[in-house]
Design a protein around this motif. Structure first.
Motif, short mmCIF file in Angstrom:
data_model
loop_
_atom_site.label_atom_id
_atom_site.label_comp_id
_atom_site.label_asym_id
_atom_site.label_seq_id
_atom_site.Cartn_x
_atom_site.Cartn_y
_atom_site.Cartn_z
N ALA A 58 52.12 -99.32 2.87
CA ALA A 58 52.94 -98.10 2.94
C ALA A 58 54.41 -98.42 3.17
CB ALA A 58 52.43 -97.19 4.05
N GLU A 112 59.77 -94.38 1.48
CA GLU A 112 59.83 -93.08 0.81
C GLU A 112 59.97 -93.19 -0.70
OE1 GLU A 112 62.06 -94.12 3.07
OE2 GLU A 112 64.12 -93.71 2.41
N ILE A 130 53.50 -93.79 -2.25
CA ILE A 130 52.15 -94.09 -1.77
C ILE A 130 51.86 -93.15 -0.61
CG2 ILE A 130 50.67 -95.83 -0.71
CD1 ILE A 130 52.32 -97.96 -2.13
N GLY A 131 50.82 -92.31 -0.77
CA GLY A 131 50.49 -91.35 0.27
C GLY A 131 49.61 -91.98 1.33
N LEU A 132 49.66 -91.42 2.54
CA LEU A 132 48.88 -92.00 3.64
C LEU A 132 48.30 -90.88 4.50
CD1 LEU A 132 48.05 -94.37 5.50
CD2 LEU A 132 50.37 -94.42 6.38
N ARG A 187 48.82 -81.50 1.40
CA ARG A 187 50.22 -81.89 1.53
C ARG A 187 50.44 -83.23 0.83
NH1 ARG A 187 52.70 -82.87 7.49
NH2 ARG A 187 51.15 -84.53 7.42
N LEU A 188 49.49 -84.15 1.04
CA LEU A 188 49.60 -85.46 0.42
C LEU A 188 49.57 -85.33 -1.11
CD1 LEU A 188 47.91 -88.72 1.36
CD2 LEU A 188 47.31 -87.76 -0.84
N SER A 241 52.72 -84.10 -2.79
CA SER A 241 53.85 -85.03 -2.85
C SER A 241 53.75 -85.92 -4.09
CB SER A 241 53.91 -85.86 -1.58
OG SER A 241 52.91 -86.86 -1.58
#
Lengths: 209, 559
Positions: free
Chosen positions: A51, A77, A81-83, A147-148, A151
């Motif tokens: 991340a 950012e 890559i979402g977490l 939400r992830l 994005s």
């Protein structure tokens, strides 16, 4: 559908000269790779590294390729890559819709529509103006997932995201998360203690020592 | 740009103070071109040591410098030893922050009007208990040996040291340690003094030294409560400095250096005392399971803190009563009628100082907040550990104000600047900064880093997560820091007085100036205004987050 892939090439993380882990793997679109191992095996360090938050005390080498492009030199950012953490971590000062809006790119069109469709999709239609701290654990997890997804990431990391839910809820949430991620065609790396998580993920399983 | 914030913060604080202290010494040795003197000489020192009553002035400054921290710290430790975990404790913990914002000058006036021979206390007990039909002819306020000054300083410093101790305590895990000691047979108060006090002391040592320096060099409290014939050294230095005869500037410079020396000697005496007490403690600890003294320690600890609170409450009552009192014959406990005449009379005089007070406190505090947040943010982004240079933040509190403020003035005179508002604001900034930093840094550093990480994985830039996530999450601690900064600025006397050359007036500077000559009623009006301003600030700091987050229950306990 995103149809991207994630590849870890000769990734090695050490602390104070002692190697914590070494891994080579490739995760295709909609695949879920599970990484298991005891506490202290460096599972979480691996996610933090991918991340982009690895603390400077750790030494790392190797490359993280998203769609073939190395993202290691990029700030967190800009990696897309979402977490998902163990906790949903919905921003407590924003409404449910505010949390979702925060994830949308500034140039995204028809934000309100995207938000209400998304909420409808996870069974939380009309929750836009709710205070996140009034949501149940399962609802909050679903909002965090939405939400992830909003994005628009190219890959996803899951850090034991179901471990704090009780058994019944864990089953439901897990199914929802995995289905959504597969449907979005996102390559995913899941870190977990739970054998059931790994089995349901249905992908390759790596065990760290 | 952020990278420079930390350095500039330290530079902004340290440079004028160190430079000011150095430059203050030039006129002391005869060098002061603005007054046409560029030859070095020891004339000022010869003059200084011939000043009548100097020894006594120095002695009184030394006595308050050593006894204030000694008695205050003893009371705070005995209180914590005897009351930790009790109902009294919960109650006092809630009161300690607002108490701290009680401006020194207002507190001193309140105390004076409470305990003076014709004060509230004497009226309440007379003639019933004392038989007094007229105020007794004794000198209580402005007594020759500065005992009332000492009393006033203790009442003011006890809340400060208590707050500092309460902030340091959790890291010692006191409950766990006390439990262990009690299973070994120690009574609770003795257990606290034996197992907590020795580890707590090093953590509050710096604040204690701040108290030593303040008590040995205070000007406003000494002007109001201290002896007059002769006054304390700091008060005399100020009067030389303000003298129309500019030649006294050289004397003032030598005096301010002597003040620095006196404060340093007070610190040195304290350090020696520290060694001695440390030795005693070691013998006491080694003596083993002796519970002697439990009863006495408990009694003092439990009664001292309520007594301090009663004195403060009494002081506030005395101010309020005097501010609204009509004719008030001695020994009546209450005035025969109430009036708002004193307020009506002061209204026109209040407006300019009130405006200045608000302008100066708001601008110095907002500047301080900006610098502190930039420093903390740069520390966070570079993920460095705490900078070691940050102890320099205490510098304005460790050097007597009169010394470096005097130097700053000499410096501006060298450069040819006139005293003006921005200079006063800068002076206030020096004192506001450390408190804003101390108040905000823990909350800022302890904010869960995952909030920022989540924001980053969602594609938010550092700037976006700063404005949209970190600042809103830290709104409450930021507002508290602002309230504290403004309270500090409102209570400052000397920076306004010196850097504004007496031309820029605030509520505090005007109130202190009323000391000689004005009526109790008039002084009380000003003191009540002075003490209400910080209370307003703290109320806003409490109410604004409650209002902004009225629909966000997660914001109540998230920091």
């Amino acid at each position: 559908m995103s149809n991207s892939d994630l590849e870890l090439k000769d990734v090695s993380i050490s602390l104070g000269g002692k190697q914590l882990l070494e891994i080579n793997c490739s995760v295709g679109p909609g695949e879920i790779l599970t990484v298991m191992g005891p506490s202290g095996s460096g599972k979480s360090s691996l996610l933090v590294y991918i991340a982009g938050f690895l603390a400077p005390v750790f030494e790392s080498s190797g490359s993280v390729l998203v769609n073939g492009a190395d993202v290691c030199s990029l700030a967190a950012e800009r990696r897309h890559i979402g977490l998902l953490f163990q906790d949903p971590l919905l921003f407590p000062h924003l409404s449910v819709a505010g949390n979702l809006r925060f994830a949308l790119q500034s140039n995204a069109k028809q934000k309100n529509q995207a938000i209400s469709e998304g909420l409808n999709d996870i069974g939380l239609a009309g929750f836009d103006d709710r205070d996140p701290s009034t949501l149940s654990g399962g609802q909050a997890s679903r909002v965090a997932l939405l939400r992830l997804l909003l994005s628009a990431p190219n890959a996803v990391l899951l850090d034991e995201p179901f471990s704090k839910l009780d058994t019944q809820l864990r089953e439901e949430t897990r199914t929802l998360v995995f289905d959504k991620l597969r449907a979005s065609g996102l390559p995913t790396i899941l870190v977990t203690h739970d054998q059931a998580d790994a089995e349901q993920a249905g992908g390759e399983i790596r065990t760290l020592l | 740009m952020l990278r420079w914030a930390g350095h500039s913060l330290i530079f902004l604080l340290a440079a004028p103070i160190l430079l000011g202290t150095l430059i203050a010494s030039l006129p002391a040795f005869g060098y002061f071109p603005p007054l046409g003197s560029s030859d070095f000489s020891l004339e000022a020192w010869r003059e200084l040591f011939e000043v009548p009553g100097l020894t006594r002035s120095v002695l009184i400054s030394l006595i308050s410098g050593v006894l204030t921290p000694l008695i205050s710290l003893a009371l705070v430790f005995l209180y914590l030893a005897s009351a930790t975990g009790s109902k009294l404790d919960l109650w006092i913990r809630r009161l300690v922050s607002p108490l701290l914002s009680f401006p020194h000058a207002a507190a001193a006036f309140g105390l004076a009007f409470l305990i003076a021979p014709s004060g509230l206390l004497s009226r309440v007990i007379s003639p019933g208990l004392t038989g007094w039909e007229r105020p007794p002819d004794i000198l209580i306020v402005n007594d020759t040996w500065g005992l009332t000054l000492l009393f006033g300083l203790i009442v003011k410093e006890v809340p400060f040291l208590l707050l500092m101790s309460l902030a340091a305590l959790p890291q010692l895990q006191p409950r766990h340690r006390i439990e262990v000691a009690r299973t070994l047979g120690y009574r609770p108060t003795i257990a606290w003094l034996k197992v907590i006090a020795p580890s707590l002391y090093p953590l509050v040592r710096l604040p204690v030294i701040v108290v030593i320096v303040f008590a040995s060099a205070t000007v406003d409290v000494a002007l109001i409560l201290g002896p007059t014939l002769p006054p304390t050294l700091s008060v005399r230095v100020l009067s030389w400095f303000n003298d129309p005869d500019l030649n006294l500037r050289f004397l003032a410079a030598a005096g301010s250096l002597l003040q620095l020396g006196v404060s340093l000697i007070a610190v040195a005496i304290w350090l020696a005392l520290e060694k001695f007490v440390g030795l005693l403690w070691r013998f006491w600890l080694a003596a083993g399971n002796l519970n002697t003294g439990e009863g006495l320690a408990f009694a003092i600890g439990r009664s001292a803190m309520p007594l301090v609170l009663v004195v403060i409450a009494g002081s506030i009552l005395a101010l309020l009563a005097n501010a609204f009192a009509g004719p008030w014959r001695y020994p009546s406990a209450l005035p025969s009628s109430w009036t708002i005449q004193h307020w009506a009379n002061s209204l026109s005089d209040l407006s300019t100082p009130l405006f200045n007070t608000v302008l100066i406190s708001v601008s110095s505090t907002l500047l301080a907040l900006l610098l502190v947040v930039a420093t903390l943010e740069s520390e966070r982004q570079s993920s460095k550990s705490k900078s070691t240079a940050l102890w320099l933040l205490y510098l304005p509190l460790l050097i007597p104000q009169i010394v470096f403020l005097f130097g700053i003035i000499v410096l501006t005179e060298f450069v040819g600047w006139q005293a003006n508002l921005s200079l006063v604001i800068f002076g206030h900034l020096l004192f506001v900064l450390p408190y804003v930093f101390l108040s905000l840094s823990e909350a800022y550093r302890q904010l869960d880093p995952r909030w920022t990480q989540v924001a980053s994985t969602l594609g938010a830039s550092q700037l976006k997560s700063f404005w949209r996530i970190r600042i809103p999450l830290l709104l409450a601690p930021c507002l508290t820091a602002v309230a504290i900064g403004m309270a500090i600025s409102i209570s400052l006397f000397l920076p306004t007085q010196l850097l504004g050359a007496g031309r820029i007036t605030t509520i505090t500077s005007e109130a202190v100036a009323l000391t000689s000559g004005a009526s109790r009623n008039l002084i009380s009006v000003w003191a009540v205004v002075q003490l209400s301003l910080p209370i307003l600030g703290f109320m806003m700091a409490l109410l604004i987050p409650k209002f902004v987050w009225r629909n966000r229950s997660g914001m109540i306990d998230t920091r």
